[in-house]
Design an enzyme around this catalytic site. Structure first.
Site, PDB file in Angstrom:
ATOM      1  CG  HIS A 138      -0.165   0.058   2.517  1.00  0.00           C
ATOM      2  ND1 HIS A 138       0.211   1.249   3.089  1.00  0.00           N
ATOM      3  CD2 HIS A 138       0.325  -0.917   3.309  1.00  0.00           C
ATOM      4  CE1 HIS A 138       0.873   1.005   4.196  1.00  0.00           C
ATOM      5  NE2 HIS A 138       0.967  -0.308   4.350  1.00  0.00           N
ATOM      6  CG  HIS A 147      12.599  -3.883 -14.550  1.00  0.00           C
ATOM      7  ND1 HIS A 147      13.450  -4.552 -15.393  1.00  0.00           N
ATOM      8  CD2 HIS A 147      11.696  -4.815 -14.141  1.00  0.00           C
ATOM      9  CE1 HIS A 147      13.078  -5.818 -15.496  1.00  0.00           C
ATOM     10  NE2 HIS A 147      12.023  -6.008 -14.731  1.00  0.00           N
TER      11      HIS A 147
HETATM   12  C1  LIG Z   1      24.097  -6.311  -8.118  1.00  0.00           C
HETATM   13  C2  LIG Z   1      24.404  -6.334  -9.594  1.00  0.00           C
HETATM   14  C3  LIG Z   1      23.699  -5.163 -10.302  1.00  0.00           C
HETATM   15  C4  LIG Z   1      25.925  -6.169  -9.704  1.00  0.00           C
HETATM   16  O1  LIG Z   1      26.303  -6.289 -11.026  1.00  0.00           O
HETATM   17  P1  LIG Z   1      27.742  -5.705 -11.458  1.00  0.00           P
HETATM   18  O2  LIG Z   1      27.723  -4.223 -11.279  1.00  0.00           O
HETATM   19  O3  LIG Z   1      28.040  -6.225 -12.826  1.00  0.00           O
HETATM   20  O4  LIG Z   1      28.735  -6.262 -10.355  1.00  0.00           O
HETATM   21  P2  LIG Z   1      29.644  -7.559 -10.348  1.00  0.00           P
HETATM   22  O5  LIG Z   1      28.989  -8.732 -10.998  1.00  0.00           O
HETATM   23  O6  LIG Z   1      30.984  -7.132 -10.819  1.00  0.00           O
HETATM   24  O7  LIG Z   1      29.719  -7.885  -8.780  1.00  0.00           O
HETATM   25  C5  LIG Z   1      30.336  -7.007  -7.855  1.00  0.00           C
HETATM   26  C6  LIG Z   1      30.393  -7.709  -6.509  1.00  0.00           C
HETATM   27  O8  LIG Z   1      29.050  -7.833  -5.996  1.00  0.00           O
HETATM   28  C7  LIG Z   1      28.724  -9.214  -5.775  1.00  0.00           C
HETATM   29  N1  LIG Z   1      27.332  -9.402  -6.197  1.00  0.00           N
HETATM   30  C8  LIG Z   1      26.835  -9.267  -7.422  1.00  0.00           C
HETATM   31  N2  LIG Z   1      25.504  -9.446  -7.414  1.00  0.00           N
HETATM   32  C9  LIG Z   1      25.162  -9.691  -6.134  1.00  0.00           C
HETATM   33  C10 LIG Z   1      23.921  -9.963  -5.507  1.00  0.00           C
HETATM   34  N3  LIG Z   1      22.784  -9.959  -6.210  1.00  0.00           N
HETATM   35  N4  LIG Z   1      23.932 -10.167  -4.180  1.00  0.00           N
HETATM   36  C11 LIG Z   1      25.091 -10.141  -3.472  1.00  0.00           C
HETATM   37  N5  LIG Z   1      26.297  -9.872  -4.018  1.00  0.00           N
HETATM   38  C12 LIG Z   1      26.323  -9.649  -5.353  1.00  0.00           C
HETATM   39  C13 LIG Z   1      29.696 -10.005  -6.643  1.00  0.00           C
HETATM   40  O9  LIG Z   1      29.913 -11.300  -6.134  1.00  0.00           O
HETATM   41  C14 LIG Z   1      30.946  -9.138  -6.556  1.00  0.00           C
HETATM   42  O10 LIG Z   1      31.570  -9.368  -5.324  1.00  0.00           O
HETATM   43  P3  LIG Z   1      33.195  -9.378  -5.185  1.00  0.00           P
HETATM   44  O11 LIG Z   1      33.620  -7.982  -5.597  1.00  0.00           O
HETATM   45  O12 LIG Z   1      33.409  -9.686  -3.755  1.00  0.00           O
HETATM   46  O13 LIG Z   1      33.649 -10.419  -6.148  1.00  0.00           O
HETATM   47  C15 LIG Z   1      23.940  -7.649 -10.296  1.00  0.00           C
HETATM   48  O14 LIG Z   1      24.742  -8.756  -9.927  1.00  0.00           O
HETATM   49  C16 LIG Z   1      22.494  -7.980  -9.994  1.00  0.00           C
HETATM   50  O15 LIG Z   1      22.157  -8.615  -8.997  1.00  0.00           O
HETATM   51  N6  LIG Z   1      21.609  -7.501 -10.912  1.00  0.00           N
HETATM   52  C17 LIG Z   1      20.191  -7.722 -10.825  1.00  0.00           C
HETATM   53  C18 LIG Z   1      19.715  -8.257 -12.155  1.00  0.00           C
HETATM   54  C19 LIG Z   1      18.219  -8.445 -12.191  1.00  0.00           C
HETATM   55  O16 LIG Z   1      17.588  -8.896 -11.266  1.00  0.00           O
HETATM   56  N7  LIG Z   1      17.620  -8.048 -13.330  1.00  0.00           N
HETATM   57  C20 LIG Z   1      16.217  -8.171 -13.556  1.00  0.00           C
HETATM   58  C21 LIG Z   1      15.994  -9.117 -14.700  1.00  0.00           C
HETATM   59  S1  LIG Z   1      14.293  -9.399 -15.040  1.00  0.00           S
END
Ligand SMILES: CC(C)(COP(=O)(O)OP(=O)(O)OC[C@H]1O[C@@H](n2cnc3c(N)ncnc32)[C@H](O)[C@@H]1OP(=O)(O)O)[C@@H](O)C(=O)NCCC(=O)NCCS
Length: 218
Positions: A138, A147
């Site tokens: 709510h 998104h």
């Molecule tokens: C968080 C996020 C944006 C980071 O992406 P990025 O900027 O490319 O970062 P990286 O993959 O280089 O990861 C950076 C660090 O964060 C950590 N990490 C990445 N995603 C994480 C998550 N969801 N939860 C916890 N830690 C995460 C990685 O392990 C890495 O850790 P390290 O530096 O200790 O190795 C991405 O992993 C994510 O979760 N995106 C969401 C995607 C999504 O849900 N899209 C919708 C589709 S319908």
């Protein structure tokens, strides 16, 4: 009302499915095909709707409305604003199996997927995606071009700034505010306010990056 779908990728096909189901249920929408600049998609069919060509072909194809069906928030915002400037009309895609309280205001061009729930008093901006099975409790305020990814849950009185992405399966606790163009990682737990233009991940969510509107790291 003939509708052109902008984009022909995975998310666009979800949007097409929603429009077709709305049509089956008697809504005055008739999706006629996709426009996408990816040349490998031209001539293909998805859900029996053709990819009609590049986005510039919009002006040649008779239609009454469009919807921007691109997952990336920055690209979706740019295309939406440009089309709005050109005077295009936008349809809102709302799956018949989404549950939306009667007082909820949903902005033009937004997509509400199957299983999404929006509770009373919430306001959803323009060009927003509430993805599959997400819940918005709510009195939320969801900014334009946001998104909310599949299976994400927002508590009551949450505020999501323009262009933010709340990653798949994340939870935002009641009353929290997330700034514009921030990105929340998959499965994160947001338990306090987060500023604009950060990436935060983990449970509890911690800021791991700062970036600009384009998503580039500072
Ligand atoms: C968080 C996020 C944006 C980071 O992406 P990025 O900027 O490319 O970062 P990286 O993959 O280089 O990861 C950076 C660090 O964060 C950590 N990490 C990445 N995603 C994480 C998550 N969801 N939860 C916890 N830690 C995460 C990685 O392990 C890495 O850790 P390290 O530096 O200790 O190795 C991405 O992993 C994510 O979760 N995106 C969401 C995607 C999504 O849900 N899209 C919708 C589709 S319908």
């Amino acid at each position: 009302m003939r509708v052109l779908i902008l984009g022909a990728g995975g998310h666009a096909q979800v949007v097409a499915d929603i429009l077709l189901r709305m049509q089956e249920n008697g809504a005055p929408v008739a999706p006629i095909g996709y426009l996408d600049d990816n040349p490998t998609l031209k001539g293909q069919h998805f859900l029996e709707l053709p990819v009609l060509g590049d986005v510039v072909r919009l002006v040649d194809i008779p239609h009454e409305a469009v919807i921007v069906a691109i997952g990336n928030n920055t690209i979706r915002q740019r295309l939406f604003e440009s089309l709005r400037h050109q005077g295009e009309h936008f349809v809102t895609a709302q799956h018949p199996h989404a549950i939306i309280a009667p007082d909820v205001n949903i902005g033009i061009g937004s997509t509400i997927c199957a299983g999404a729930i929006v509770n009373p008093g919430s306001v959803i901006g323009v060009n927003v995606i509430l993805n599959t099975g997400s819940t918005v409790d709510h009195h939320n305020r969801i900014g334009d071009h946001v998104h909310i990814a599949p299976g994400t849950h927002l508590g009551g009185d949450v505020v999501i700034g323009e262009g933010a992405l709340i990653g798949i399966g994340a939870t935002v606790m009641p009353g929290c505010q997330i700034g514009a163009w921030s990105v929340i990682g998959a499965a994160a737990l947001v338990h306090r306010n987060l500023p604009a233009c950060v990436t935060a991940a983990g449970a509890p969510a911690r800021v791991i990056k700062q970036h600009n509107h384009e998503g580039g790291v500072i």
